[in-house]
Design a protein around this motif. Structure first.
Motif, PDB file in Angstrom:
ATOM      1  N   LEU A 158       0.832  -1.209   0.000  1.00 59.64           N
ATOM      2  CA  LEU A 158       0.000   0.000   0.000  1.00 59.64           C
ATOM      3  C   LEU A 158       0.867   1.261   0.000  1.00 59.64           C
ATOM      4  O   LEU A 158       0.571   2.231  -0.701  1.00 59.64           O
ATOM      5  N   ARG A 159       1.935   1.241   0.787  1.00 61.02           N
ATOM      6  CA  ARG A 159       2.834   2.401   0.840  1.00 61.02           C
ATOM      7  C   ARG A 159       3.418   2.706  -0.539  1.00 61.02           C
ATOM      8  O   ARG A 159       3.603   3.861  -0.904  1.00 61.02           O
ATOM      9  N   PRO A 193       0.448   8.380   3.449  1.00 65.44           N
ATOM     10  CA  PRO A 193      -0.141   9.688   3.140  1.00 65.44           C
ATOM     11  C   PRO A 193      -1.225   9.658   2.067  1.00 65.44           C
ATOM     12  O   PRO A 193      -2.164  10.434   2.135  1.00 65.44           O
ATOM     13  N   HIS A 194      -1.106   8.777   1.065  1.00 67.65           N
ATOM     14  CA  HIS A 194      -2.101   8.799  -0.014  1.00 67.65           C
ATOM     15  C   HIS A 194      -3.415   8.112   0.360  1.00 67.65           C
ATOM     16  O   HIS A 194      -4.393   8.203  -0.380  1.00 67.65           O
ATOM     17  N   LEU A 195      -3.462   7.417   1.489  1.00 65.97           N
ATOM     18  CA  LEU A 195      -4.736   6.813   1.912  1.00 65.97           C
ATOM     19  C   LEU A 195      -5.626   7.886   2.522  1.00 65.97           C
ATOM     20  O   LEU A 195      -5.177   8.670   3.356  1.00 65.97           O
ATOM     21  N   ARG A 196      -6.881   7.930   2.106  1.00 64.35           N
ATOM     22  CA  ARG A 196      -7.790   8.955   2.603  1.00 64.35           C
ATOM     23  C   ARG A 196      -9.004   8.386   3.333  1.00 64.35           C
ATOM     24  O   ARG A 196      -9.597   9.036   4.167  1.00 64.35           O
ATOM     25  N   ARG A 197      -9.394   7.172   2.963  1.00 63.10           N
ATOM     26  CA  ARG A 197     -10.613   6.601   3.542  1.00 63.10           C
ATOM     27  C   ARG A 197     -10.380   5.149   3.952  1.00 63.10           C
ATOM     28  O   ARG A 197      -9.635   4.425   3.296  1.00 63.10           O
ATOM     29  N   ILE A 198     -11.056   4.753   5.036  1.00 56.20           N
ATOM     30  CA  ILE A 198     -11.132   3.324   5.334  1.00 56.20           C
ATOM     31  C   ILE A 198     -12.594   2.935   5.317  1.00 56.20           C
ATOM     32  O   ILE A 198     -13.470   3.665   5.784  1.00 56.20           O
ATOM     33  N   ARG A 199     -12.852   1.804   4.757  1.00 55.83           N
ATOM     34  CA  ARG A 199     -14.225   1.321   4.656  1.00 55.83           C
ATOM     35  C   ARG A 199     -14.309  -0.023   5.364  1.00 55.83           C
ATOM     36  O   ARG A 199     -13.529  -0.926   5.070  1.00 55.83           O
ATOM     37  N   LEU A 200     -15.199  -0.136   6.323  1.00 52.31           N
ATOM     38  CA  LEU A 200     -15.328  -1.380   7.074  1.00 52.31           C
ATOM     39  C   LEU A 200     -16.574  -2.131   6.620  1.00 52.31           C
ATOM     40  O   LEU A 200     -17.687  -1.616   6.737  1.00 52.31           O
ATOM     41  N   HIS A 201     -16.368  -3.305   6.081  1.00 56.97           N
ATOM     42  CA  HIS A 201     -17.494  -4.167   5.687  1.00 56.97           C
ATOM     43  C   HIS A 201     -17.764  -5.129   6.826  1.00 56.97           C
ATOM     44  O   HIS A 201     -16.900  -5.935   7.166  1.00 56.97           O
ATOM     45  N   THR A 202     -18.931  -5.013   7.422  1.00 55.28           N
ATOM     46  CA  THR A 202     -19.166  -5.779   8.649  1.00 55.28           C
ATOM     47  C   THR A 202     -20.623  -6.159   8.842  1.00 55.28           C
ATOM     48  O   THR A 202     -21.530  -5.460   8.410  1.00 55.28           O
ATOM     49  N   LEU A 217     -16.595   3.742  18.504  1.00 54.88           N
ATOM     50  CA  LEU A 217     -17.015   4.932  17.752  1.00 54.88           C
ATOM     51  C   LEU A 217     -15.941   6.018  17.852  1.00 54.88           C
ATOM     52  O   LEU A 217     -15.626   6.688  16.866  1.00 54.88           O
ATOM     53  N   HIS A 218     -15.367   6.127  19.022  1.00 58.28           N
ATOM     54  CA  HIS A 218     -14.307   7.102  19.249  1.00 58.28           C
ATOM     55  C   HIS A 218     -13.115   6.825  18.324  1.00 58.28           C
ATOM     56  O   HIS A 218     -12.574   7.728  17.689  1.00 58.28           O
ATOM     57  N   LEU A 219     -12.742   5.556  18.258  1.00 54.77           N
ATOM     58  CA  LEU A 219     -11.620   5.122  17.415  1.00 54.77           C
ATOM     59  C   LEU A 219     -11.828   5.587  15.966  1.00 54.77           C
ATOM     60  O   LEU A 219     -10.913   6.106  15.322  1.00 54.77           O
ATOM     61  N   LEU A 220     -13.025   5.407  15.450  1.00 57.84           N
ATOM     62  CA  LEU A 220     -13.297   5.795  14.062  1.00 57.84           C
ATOM     63  C   LEU A 220     -13.325   7.309  13.893  1.00 57.84           C
ATOM     64  O   LEU A 220     -12.803   7.851  12.919  1.00 57.84           O
ATOM     65  N   ARG A 221     -13.936   7.973  14.850  1.00 54.93           N
ATOM     66  CA  ARG A 221     -14.107   9.425  14.703  1.00 54.93           C
ATOM     67  C   ARG A 221     -12.805  10.188  14.846  1.00 54.93           C
ATOM     68  O   ARG A 221     -12.655  11.262  14.294  1.00 54.93           O
ATOM     69  N   GLU A 222     -11.887   9.628  15.620  1.00 52.61           N
ATOM     70  CA  GLU A 222     -10.625  10.314  15.865  1.00 52.61           C
ATOM     71  C   GLU A 222      -9.641  10.171  14.710  1.00 52.61           C
ATOM     72  O   GLU A 222      -8.621  10.846  14.663  1.00 52.61           O
ATOM     73  N   SER A 223      -9.908   9.251  13.808  1.00 48.69           N
ATOM     74  CA  SER A 223      -8.925   8.951  12.769  1.00 48.69           C
ATOM     75  C   SER A 223      -8.844  10.055  11.723  1.00 48.69           C
ATOM     76  O   SER A 223      -9.832  10.721  11.417  1.00 48.69           O
ATOM     77  N   ARG A 224      -7.654  10.241  11.183  1.00 49.82           N
ATOM     78  CA  ARG A 224      -7.448  11.125  10.047  1.00 49.82           C
ATOM     79  C   ARG A 224      -8.190  10.593   8.819  1.00 49.82           C
ATOM     80  O   ARG A 224      -8.596  11.349   7.938  1.00 49.82           O
ATOM     81  N   LEU A 225      -8.334   9.283   8.753  1.00 53.02           N
ATOM     82  CA  LEU A 225      -8.972   8.650   7.600  1.00 53.02           C
ATOM     83  C   LEU A 225     -10.493   8.731   7.748  1.00 53.02           C
ATOM     84  O   LEU A 225     -11.027   8.490   8.824  1.00 53.02           O
TER      85      LEU A 225
END
Ligand SMILES: *Cc1c(COP(=O)(O)O)cnc(C)c1O
Ligand code: SF4
Length: 344
Positions: A158-159, A193-202, A217-225
């Motif tokens: 990915l890098r 740096p080029h990653l902007r979004r994470i998508r969780l399929h669950t 919820l905190h973990l997701l909201r705090e992320s740069r992504l």
């Protein structure tokens, strides 16, 4: 291969710290086909086939999900998703072990790329429920990475590829990972740096709603992504009680939440059940994203709805629902550059 190794003993290793409530619930899930039949007061003739077919792919049903089933009804749409049947032994040459060409899309251990700009990481082989129609029921998960060090080749890939902007966390189910493991993974991804979004399929907010904790919820909201959640609910009856509550909490936390459903014979192949599902999602603030034609995986032929019937259902959905509540009807064709719309 695969799921033989996927009894809950292969669920993510527990942390040293105290187990979270959801981990305890996962440990208390039903694994025994006879017990499932008896607790639901099913006619006794269901027991033996259920026990036999559970050997093909182990049974796993959390109690929260069981509580949303109707006792005494062998056709309950939730039960049908988890009850092993004789029909799983029927072989059909068009239903294969790797119907969506996953093996060919592997870029590094656990990292699949089929489409431009996004890649998919198999974070774990573990799930909180075993769905009988699962296209990954034969996936060789034993080879999937489980620890942060094991993800390193995927992270390196990915890098090195700045065309990838979105990473899908999939599995198995990424929410079976503890917050500590997920947090470590997300932190490593934030450094790319080029990653902007994470998508969780669950499926966990639906089948094990206690997983949606304030900490998560905190973990997701705090992320740069930017986080995007894609739920997998197939029936409105799944979105009741504590599951509805968990989904509301995701939406209220400001997380973009979508749903994908699989079109399944005997479960949601009526216009009313699909309309109810879409309405229920919209009422909870979730956008219906995809309605998937079943992937042709060995052992799941009895779930298939013909495309002609699927098209008729889509026409009916368009008549009954606001445009934004109508999912895209798609199928996955190995080698195609995107999911393939089934035109109506
Ligand atoms: C389905 C899938 C995606 C996501 O496709 P979208 O159309 O963006 O939802 C990404 N990668 C793989 C390997 C997939 O199978
Ligand atoms: S939760 Fe998803 S990956 Fe797991 S068994 Fe069900 S459909 Fe398959």
């Amino acid at each position: 291969m695969g799921f033989a190794n996927l009894s809950p003993s292969s669920a993510p290793p527990r942390q040293q710290t105290q187990r979270a409530a959801w981990q305890q619930e996962l440990a208390d899930a039903i694994l025994d086909a006879s017990q499932l039949c008896r607790e639901l007061k099913l006619p006794t003739e269901y027991e033996e086939p259920a026990r036999k077919a559970a050997k093909l792919f182990p049974l796993l049903v959390p109690r929260s999900y069981l509580q949303r089933m109707q006792s005494g009804n062998p056709h309950d749409p939730l039960l049908r998703q988890v009850l092993p049947l004789d029909a799983e032994f029927v072989s059909d040459q068009q239903f294969t072990l790797d119907p969506v060409g996953d093996s060919a899309a592997l870029r590094a251990p656990g990292l699949l790329q089929k489409y431009a700009g996004r890649a998919l990481l198999i974070t774990t082989g573990a799930c909180a429920i075993h769905c009988r129609y699962c296209f990954r029921r034969h996936y060789p998960y034993a080879a999937a990475p489980r620890k942060l060090e094991d993800w390193e080749p995927a992270l390196q890939e990915l890098r090195n590829d700045s065309t990838i902007h979105e990473l899908l966390l999939s599995g198995g189910d990424p929410l079976t990972l503890t917050d500590a493991r997920l947090g470590a993974l997300i932190a490593a991804l934030e450094d790319i740096p080029h990653l902007r979004r994470i998508r969780l399929h669950t499926r966990l907010p639906i089948v094990l709603p206690s997983r949606v904790t304030a900490e998560f919820l905190h973990l997701l909201r705090e992320s740069r992504l930017t986080p995007i959640m894609v739920l997998h609910a197939n029936h409105a009856q799944e979105l009741t009680g504590d599951a509805a509550h968990a989904v509301r909490n995701l939406v209220r936390a400001g997380i973009t939440t979508l749903n994908q459903a699989v079109l399944l014979r005997g479960i949601n192949d009526q216009a009313t059940s699909l309309t109810d599902l879409c309405e229920r999602l919209i009422d909870l603030g979730v956008i219906p994203y995809y309605l998937h034609q079943l992937d042709r995986v060995a052992g799941a032929a009895h779930f298939e709805v013909p495309e002609s019937a699927g098209r008729e259902l889509m026409i009916e959905l368009r008549r009954r629902l606001p445009g934004y509540a109508v999912p895209q009807y798609v199928r996955e064709i190995a080698g195609e550059p995107h999911k393939t719309p089934i035109s109506v």
